[in-house]
Design a protein around this motif. Structure first.
Motif, PDB file in Angstrom:
ATOM      1  N   ALA A 445     -24.003  -7.120 -28.189  1.00  0.00           N
ATOM      2  CA  ALA A 445     -24.685  -5.544 -28.504  1.00  0.00           C
ATOM      3  C   ALA A 445     -25.301  -5.563 -29.751  1.00  0.00           C
ATOM      4  CB  ALA A 445     -23.385  -4.878 -28.558  1.00  0.00           C
ATOM      5  N   ILE A 446     -24.852  -6.155 -30.960  1.00  0.00           N
ATOM      6  CA  ILE A 446     -25.496  -6.150 -32.180  1.00  0.00           C
ATOM      7  C   ILE A 446     -26.523  -6.824 -32.316  1.00  0.00           C
ATOM      8  CG2 ILE A 446     -25.249  -6.476 -34.736  1.00  0.00           C
ATOM      9  CD1 ILE A 446     -23.566  -4.091 -33.618  1.00  0.00           C
ATOM     10  N   MET A 447     -27.199  -7.966 -31.529  1.00  0.00           N
ATOM     11  CA  MET A 447     -28.074  -8.749 -31.410  1.00  0.00           C
ATOM     12  C   MET A 447     -29.209  -8.021 -30.778  1.00  0.00           C
ATOM     13  SD  MET A 447     -26.968 -12.712 -31.168  1.00  0.00           S
ATOM     14  CE  MET A 447     -26.272 -12.518 -29.913  1.00  0.00           C
ATOM     15  N   TYR A 448     -28.720  -7.101 -29.779  1.00  0.00           N
ATOM     16  CA  TYR A 448     -29.776  -6.571 -28.874  1.00  0.00           C
ATOM     17  C   TYR A 448     -30.222  -5.381 -30.118  1.00  0.00           C
ATOM     18  CZ  TYR A 448     -31.028  -2.284 -26.253  1.00  0.00           C
ATOM     19  OH  TYR A 448     -31.581  -1.317 -25.754  1.00  0.00           O
ATOM     20  N   ALA A 449     -29.190  -4.840 -30.469  1.00  0.00           N
ATOM     21  CA  ALA A 449     -29.614  -3.637 -31.577  1.00  0.00           C
ATOM     22  C   ALA A 449     -30.634  -3.938 -32.804  1.00  0.00           C
ATOM     23  CB  ALA A 449     -28.285  -3.025 -32.238  1.00  0.00           C
ATOM     24  N   LEU A 450     -30.331  -5.045 -33.301  1.00  0.00           N
ATOM     25  CA  LEU A 450     -31.342  -5.874 -34.372  1.00  0.00           C
ATOM     26  C   LEU A 450     -32.812  -6.028 -33.767  1.00  0.00           C
ATOM     27  CD1 LEU A 450     -29.029  -8.541 -35.931  1.00  0.00           C
ATOM     28  CD2 LEU A 450     -29.744  -6.490 -36.997  1.00  0.00           C
ATOM     29  N   ARG A 451     -32.792  -6.630 -32.366  1.00  0.00           N
ATOM     30  CA  ARG A 451     -34.264  -6.642 -31.890  1.00  0.00           C
ATOM     31  C   ARG A 451     -34.815  -5.356 -31.751  1.00  0.00           C
ATOM     32  NH1 ARG A 451     -33.940 -11.342 -26.977  1.00  0.00           N
ATOM     33  NH2 ARG A 451     -33.579 -13.088 -28.409  1.00  0.00           N
ATOM     34  N   ALA A 452     -34.125  -4.316 -31.365  1.00  0.00           N
ATOM     35  CA  ALA A 452     -34.672  -3.025 -31.157  1.00  0.00           C
ATOM     36  C   ALA A 452     -34.907  -2.376 -32.239  1.00  0.00           C
ATOM     37  CB  ALA A 452     -33.421  -1.969 -30.326  1.00  0.00           C
ATOM     38  N   GLY A 453     -34.199  -2.575 -33.286  1.00  0.00           N
ATOM     39  CA  GLY A 453     -34.598  -2.046 -34.767  1.00  0.00           C
ATOM     40  C   GLY A 453     -35.828  -2.816 -35.275  1.00  0.00           C
ATOM     41  N   HIS A 600     -19.677   3.065 -37.511  1.00  0.00           N
ATOM     42  CA  HIS A 600     -20.722   3.734 -36.644  1.00  0.00           C
ATOM     43  C   HIS A 600     -21.406   4.471 -37.299  1.00  0.00           C
ATOM     44  CE1 HIS A 600     -18.407   2.219 -33.176  1.00  0.00           C
ATOM     45  NE2 HIS A 600     -17.469   3.274 -33.127  1.00  0.00           N
ATOM     46  N   PRO A 601     -20.906   5.236 -38.450  1.00  0.00           N
ATOM     47  CA  PRO A 601     -21.880   6.180 -39.270  1.00  0.00           C
ATOM     48  C   PRO A 601     -23.007   5.251 -40.023  1.00  0.00           C
ATOM     49  CG  PRO A 601     -19.702   6.904 -39.841  1.00  0.00           C
ATOM     50  CD  PRO A 601     -19.483   5.630 -38.933  1.00  0.00           C
ATOM     51  N   LEU A 602     -22.603   4.098 -40.561  1.00  0.00           N
ATOM     52  CA  LEU A 602     -23.651   3.031 -41.073  1.00  0.00           C
ATOM     53  C   LEU A 602     -24.950   2.758 -39.967  1.00  0.00           C
ATOM     54  CD1 LEU A 602     -21.564   1.299 -43.696  1.00  0.00           C
ATOM     55  CD2 LEU A 602     -23.146   3.139 -44.037  1.00  0.00           C
ATOM     56  N   PHE A 603     -24.173   2.460 -38.900  1.00  0.00           N
ATOM     57  CA  PHE A 603     -25.141   2.067 -37.781  1.00  0.00           C
ATOM     58  C   PHE A 603     -26.325   3.167 -37.412  1.00  0.00           C
ATOM     59  CE2 PHE A 603     -26.363   1.413 -33.489  1.00  0.00           C
ATOM     60  CZ  PHE A 603     -26.764  -0.121 -33.380  1.00  0.00           C
ATOM     61  N   LEU A 604     -25.664   4.418 -37.187  1.00  0.00           N
ATOM     62  CA  LEU A 604     -26.508   5.468 -37.057  1.00  0.00           C
ATOM     63  C   LEU A 604     -27.430   5.570 -38.095  1.00  0.00           C
ATOM     64  CD1 LEU A 604     -24.557   8.302 -35.588  1.00  0.00           C
ATOM     65  CD2 LEU A 604     -26.378   7.109 -34.659  1.00  0.00           C
ATOM     66  N   LEU A 605     -27.091   5.394 -39.651  1.00  0.00           N
ATOM     67  CA  LEU A 605     -28.033   5.535 -40.537  1.00  0.00           C
ATOM     68  C   LEU A 605     -29.100   4.433 -40.440  1.00  0.00           C
ATOM     69  CD1 LEU A 605     -28.794   6.867 -43.186  1.00  0.00           C
ATOM     70  CD2 LEU A 605     -27.191   5.684 -44.409  1.00  0.00           C
ATOM     71  N   GLY A 606     -28.570   3.236 -40.110  1.00  0.00           N
ATOM     72  CA  GLY A 606     -29.289   1.994 -40.087  1.00  0.00           C
ATOM     73  C   GLY A 606     -30.594   2.169 -38.954  1.00  0.00           C
ATOM     74  N   GLY A 607     -30.094   2.823 -37.898  1.00  0.00           N
ATOM     75  CA  GLY A 607     -31.029   3.167 -36.846  1.00  0.00           C
ATOM     76  C   GLY A 607     -32.033   4.158 -37.114  1.00  0.00           C
ATOM     77  N   TYR A 608     -31.776   5.132 -37.981  1.00  0.00           N
ATOM     78  CA  TYR A 608     -32.637   6.182 -38.396  1.00  0.00           C
ATOM     79  C   TYR A 608     -33.644   5.768 -39.376  1.00  0.00           C
ATOM     80  CZ  TYR A 608     -33.757  10.900 -40.079  1.00  0.00           C
ATOM     81  OH  TYR A 608     -34.481  12.045 -40.337  1.00  0.00           O
ATOM     82  N   MET A 609     -33.142   4.736 -40.273  1.00  0.00           N
ATOM     83  CA  MET A 609     -34.024   4.272 -41.524  1.00  0.00           C
ATOM     84  C   MET A 609     -34.959   3.130 -40.835  1.00  0.00           C
ATOM     85  SD  MET A 609     -31.128   4.394 -44.349  1.00  0.00           S
ATOM     86  CE  MET A 609     -32.210   3.592 -45.525  1.00  0.00           C
ATOM     87  N   SER A 615     -34.903  -3.251 -44.783  1.00  0.00           N
ATOM     88  CA  SER A 615     -33.521  -3.681 -45.333  1.00  0.00           C
ATOM     89  C   SER A 615     -32.555  -2.915 -44.340  1.00  0.00           C
ATOM     90  CB  SER A 615     -33.402  -3.275 -46.620  1.00  0.00           C
ATOM     91  OG  SER A 615     -33.979  -2.098 -46.733  1.00  0.00           O
ATOM     92  N   ALA A 616     -33.005  -1.847 -43.539  1.00  0.00           N
ATOM     93  CA  ALA A 616     -32.130  -0.941 -42.920  1.00  0.00           C
ATOM     94  C   ALA A 616     -31.562  -1.654 -41.807  1.00  0.00           C
ATOM     95  CB  ALA A 616     -32.938   0.425 -42.380  1.00  0.00           C
ATOM     96  N   LEU A 617     -32.104  -2.750 -41.475  1.00  0.00           N
ATOM     97  CA  LEU A 617     -31.534  -3.578 -40.380  1.00  0.00           C
ATOM     98  C   LEU A 617     -30.034  -4.102 -40.683  1.00  0.00           C
ATOM     99  CD1 LEU A 617     -34.603  -5.466 -38.671  1.00  0.00           C
ATOM    100  CD2 LEU A 617     -33.513  -3.260 -38.006  1.00  0.00           C
ATOM    101  N   ILE A 618     -29.966  -4.316 -41.865  1.00  0.00           N
ATOM    102  CA  ILE A 618     -28.642  -4.707 -42.552  1.00  0.00           C
ATOM    103  C   ILE A 618     -27.540  -3.723 -42.179  1.00  0.00           C
ATOM    104  CG2 ILE A 618     -26.997  -5.337 -44.522  1.00  0.00           C
ATOM    105  CD1 ILE A 618     -29.960  -6.318 -45.873  1.00  0.00           C
ATOM    106  N   LEU A 619     -27.627  -2.600 -42.233  1.00  0.00           N
ATOM    107  CA  LEU A 619     -26.839  -1.531 -41.812  1.00  0.00           C
ATOM    108  C   LEU A 619     -26.611  -1.586 -40.223  1.00  0.00           C
ATOM    109  CD1 LEU A 619     -28.312   1.695 -43.585  1.00  0.00           C
ATOM    110  CD2 LEU A 619     -26.383  -0.019 -44.385  1.00  0.00           C
ATOM    111  N   LEU A 620     -27.634  -2.021 -39.388  1.00  0.00           N
ATOM    112  CA  LEU A 620     -27.107  -2.145 -37.919  1.00  0.00           C
ATOM    113  C   LEU A 620     -26.177  -3.403 -37.769  1.00  0.00           C
ATOM    114  CD1 LEU A 620     -30.649  -1.723 -36.503  1.00  0.00           C
ATOM    115  CD2 LEU A 620     -28.680  -0.154 -36.595  1.00  0.00           C
ATOM    116  N   LEU A 621     -26.389  -4.304 -39.001  1.00  0.00           N
ATOM    117  CA  LEU A 621     -25.780  -5.615 -38.873  1.00  0.00           C
ATOM    118  C   LEU A 621     -24.165  -5.193 -39.257  1.00  0.00           C
ATOM    119  CD1 LEU A 621     -26.102  -8.734 -38.683  1.00  0.00           C
ATOM    120  CD2 LEU A 621     -26.055  -8.794 -41.127  1.00  0.00           C
ATOM    121  N   VAL A 622     -23.970  -4.256 -39.882  1.00  0.00           N
ATOM    122  CA  VAL A 622     -22.561  -3.637 -40.292  1.00  0.00           C
ATOM    123  C   VAL A 622     -21.878  -3.270 -39.255  1.00  0.00           C
ATOM    124  CG1 VAL A 622     -21.318  -2.091 -41.537  1.00  0.00           C
ATOM    125  CG2 VAL A 622     -23.165  -3.292 -42.599  1.00  0.00           C
ATOM    126  N   GLY A 623     -22.737  -2.866 -38.007  1.00  0.00           N
ATOM    127  CA  GLY A 623     -22.138  -2.079 -36.868  1.00  0.00           C
ATOM    128  C   GLY A 623     -21.383  -3.037 -35.891  1.00  0.00           C
TER     129      GLY A 623
END
Length: 683
Positions: A445-453, A600-609, A615-623
């Motif tokens: 799931a997170i690897m997919y999110a990193l690719r999408a980001g 979840h909040p940091l993941f949302l912020l990462g997707g937004y940024m 560097s916002a992809l790191i926040l997705l990583l925290v997800g």
């Protein structure tokens, strides 16, 4: 293109279909588990009668105290009493007999006794006690080849037992028939603490169980380290006899939760009685003693509230159907009195915000606890086959994110290896597949999110808020695949009773973090395998600065704290326990803190940024912490599916709300920065 490459390419397209097929197969399995969980809704509060006797021994009128407290228990919702196998000491506490050593008998009767004698002298307090207890005592000691003979003192009938009093008081007998009849007449259910201290004789056990059944006994709580009939792990013949007798007389077992070591023979006896088992939560004497300490009224109210919360949580969240209450008298030197926690226990049950009304509000009723009616249709075997294929496909998909060329080989080897494991150990087969699927789902799931980001960073089009919200939903849905495989593969009754455990909680927490970290460092960029190896060597050969050491120490401390709070024995601070209690009492089901407050909040912020900042992809990583937690919630197989589902939904909902607040704060700070920094430079 070689034949292998063609098949590998085709398989990459078909793996998700196998995963979806496995997920679909898991849904009806999960539904039948839900039906099983809903089949037992009666909750039984049981008080330890021996503890009551020991407390009464500190009172001026012990029998009156026992009578009054039994009335209070009935009034406050305690419907059953636990009775032990009798000992001379317990009969003495019940005021049915008096005991003397040879030395004490000499002083009492003023009659010389041989200096070489060290016997036990017994006097019956009442005629009724003599009639019912004399045969019981004689039978017990005669079976030990210990002689007994009549004795009296001032026309009170008694008995001489030719055994030292200290030893005689330890010998176990059948439960006190007078006590059981008294409790039955007062409307109490009776639960027996059964031990393995006496030699197992099938005919005698048959007679005893028949008598207990007639007294309304339907369940045993094992007293000691082994169950009745246990001799050794290899010889189970007596255990099988015991199981047959228990089935004959319709008597089941209670499994005490959070035991360090399960009683020997318990699992065998449970299986032989077709899992006529309920889970039991023990409120110990030590727990009760905390209610008798030097406390202010406010502190006592908080502790009573904590006890009530504990009972509600046990019943609602952990499939507990029997709550076993213990207490002891405590000397309070500061106050110069002997205290007991009984009144505080009653308050925790039906006082203000007590446990019993809240348990009833959750859909349970007070009554005699009974086992789950396990629903397991024949088609589940076919479903397990589809889950097997789906789990291997999910693992192969995760591998394809790293080395897509070996996906086919990984899939085939996974099938062969797991088939061999199924033949060798079917129980381990399900655990390993569940662990593999549960680990891979949040990682994927997170690897997919990193690719999408990353794609969104390269092509920043569309709504930033819409992208971040949809990304959280899509990522969580991928994680749900792991939930379905865990639930489907581990749908056995012994997991619900925690007779066996899925010991993969720590792995489910840490492994996804390690997997996505490796992916982040080495596989997010397009490069050859040689370049990746060179990059890994470069990372490993990097000079370590003091800052790195500090960062590593912080990460290690955070990791240790993270692990210390996972699993059934996870530790939490006093503030966190208070916060958890607040959430539980407010929402009914407590969402996990690491999900809705952090991940979840940091993941949302990462997707937004991600539209603007790499560097916002790191926040997705925290997800990954939140996604792993979603899956891990369902790895606690003794927790009802409804509760786990509500917990995850709450985590996503509140995590989204907090995430939206973070996004709003970011926008305010970002726009303020863009507005004021140029003006400050101009000035």
């Amino acid at each position: 293109m070689s034949m292998y490459s063609k098949w590998n390419k085709l398989l990459l397209k078909g793996l998700w279909w196998l995963v979806i097929l496995g997920m679909l197969a898991a849904i009806p399995v999960a539904y039948e588990r839900h039906l099983s969980e809903q089949s037992s809704r009666k909750v039984e509060f049981v008080f330890d009668y021996r503890d009551l006797l020991e407390i009464s021994d500190t009172q001026t009128d012990p029998r009156r105290f026992v009578t009054e407290q039994l009335q209070q228990m009935k009034k406050h919702g305690i419907g059953s009493v636990a009775v032990y196998e009798s000992t001379l000491n317990e009969l003495k506490l019940s005021r049915r007999i008096e005991l003397f050593s040879s030395h004490e008998a000499t002083a009492l009767t003023q009659t010389p006794i041989s200096a070489n004698e060290n016997f036990t002298y017994l006097i019956f307090a009442e005629k009724d006690s003599e009639q019912q207890l004399l045969p019981l005592i004689n039978q017990t000691f005669n079976s030990l080849n210990v002689k007994t003979r009549p004795w009296s003192y001032k026309n009170q009938p008694g008995l001489i037992i030719e055994m030292a009093m200290e030893q005689a008081m330890l010998r176990t007998m059948d439960p006190d028939p007078i006590t059981m009849q008294m409790l039955k007449d007062q409307g109490f259910g009776i639960v027996v603490r059964m031990s393995n201290r006496r030699p197992f004789i099938a005919s005698q056990m048959d007679t005893l169980l028949g008598h207990l059944h007639n007294m309304g006994v339907s369940r045993f709580i094992i007293d000691g380290a082994t169950v009745p009939g246990f001799t050794s792990e290899k010889d189970t013949s007596k255990l099988e006899e015991m199981a047959e007798l228990m089935e004959k007389h319709h008597i089941g077992l209670a499994n005490i939760e959070l035991q360090k070591v399960q009683q020997k023979g318990f699992n065998t006896l449970a299986k032989r009685t077709h899992y006529n088992v309920v889970r039991l939560h023990s409120f110990t004497e030590t727990d009760g003693q905390k209610l008798t300490e030097n406390l202010t009224e406010e502190e006592l109210r908080e502790r009573v509230q904590g006890v009530a919360d504990r009972f509600v949580l046990a019943v609602k969240d952990r499939n507990i159907r029997m709550v076993f209450l213990n207490a002891r008298a405590v000397k309070n030197v500061d106050k110069g009195v002997i205290l007991h926690p009984l009144d505080a226990i009653y308050d925790s049950l039906d006082g203000p915000d007590g446990a019993i009304p809240r348990i009833k509000d959750a859909g349970f009723v007070l009554g005699t606890a009974h086992e789950f009616d396990y629903v397991h249709s024949g088609w589940q075997n076919v479903a397990k086959g589809l889950l097997w294929l789906g789990a291997i496909a999910l693992i192969a998909l995760t591998i394809s994110y790293f080395i897509p060329e070996i996906t086919l080989a990984a899939f085939v080897l996974g099938l062969l290896g797991s088939a061999g494991l199924l033949v060798l150990n079917s129980g381990l087969f399900g655990k390993v597949l569940a662990l593999g699927a549960g680990t891979c789902a949040p990682s994927l799931a997170i690897m997919y999110a990193l690719r999408a980001g990353k794609r969104k960073l390269e092509r920043p089009t569309g709504s930033k808020l819409g992208f971040s919200l949809s990304l959280l939903i899509r990522t969580s849905l991928i994680s749900v695949t792991g939930i379905l495989f865990i639930v489907g593969l581990l749908n056995q009754i012994h997991y619900m009773y925690v007779l066996d455990q899925f010991r993969g909680v720590s792995v489910l927490h840490l492994a996804p973090i390690a997997i996505v970290a490796v992916y982040w460092l080495l596989f997010t960029e397009k490069m050859s395998y040689g370049d990746r190896i060179a990059r890994a060597r470069q990372i490993l050969a990097s000079h370590i600065s003091v800052l790195w050491v500090i960062a590593a120490a912080v990460i290690a401390a955070a990791g240790f704290y993270y692990l210390s709070r996972t699993g059934n024995e996870g530790q939490a601070s006093a503030f966190e326990r208070y916060f958890r209690s607040f959430l539980e009492n407010t929402l009914g089901v407590r969402p996990r803190t690491k999900e809705f407050l952090i991940s979840h909040p940091l993941f949302l912020l990462g997707g937004y940024m991600a539209f603007k900042y790499r560097s916002a992809l790191i926040l997705l990583l925290v997800g990954v912490i939140g996604q792993a937690s979603i899956v891990d919630t369902f790895a606690h197989l003794h927790t009802p599916l409804v509760i786990s589902s509500i917990r995850v939904v709450y985590g996503l909902v509140f995590g989204t709300l907090i995430g939206l607040v973070l996004i709003a704060v970011w926008e305010i700070v970002s726009r303020s920065w863009q507005r004021w920094v140029p003006r400050l430079k101009e000035s």
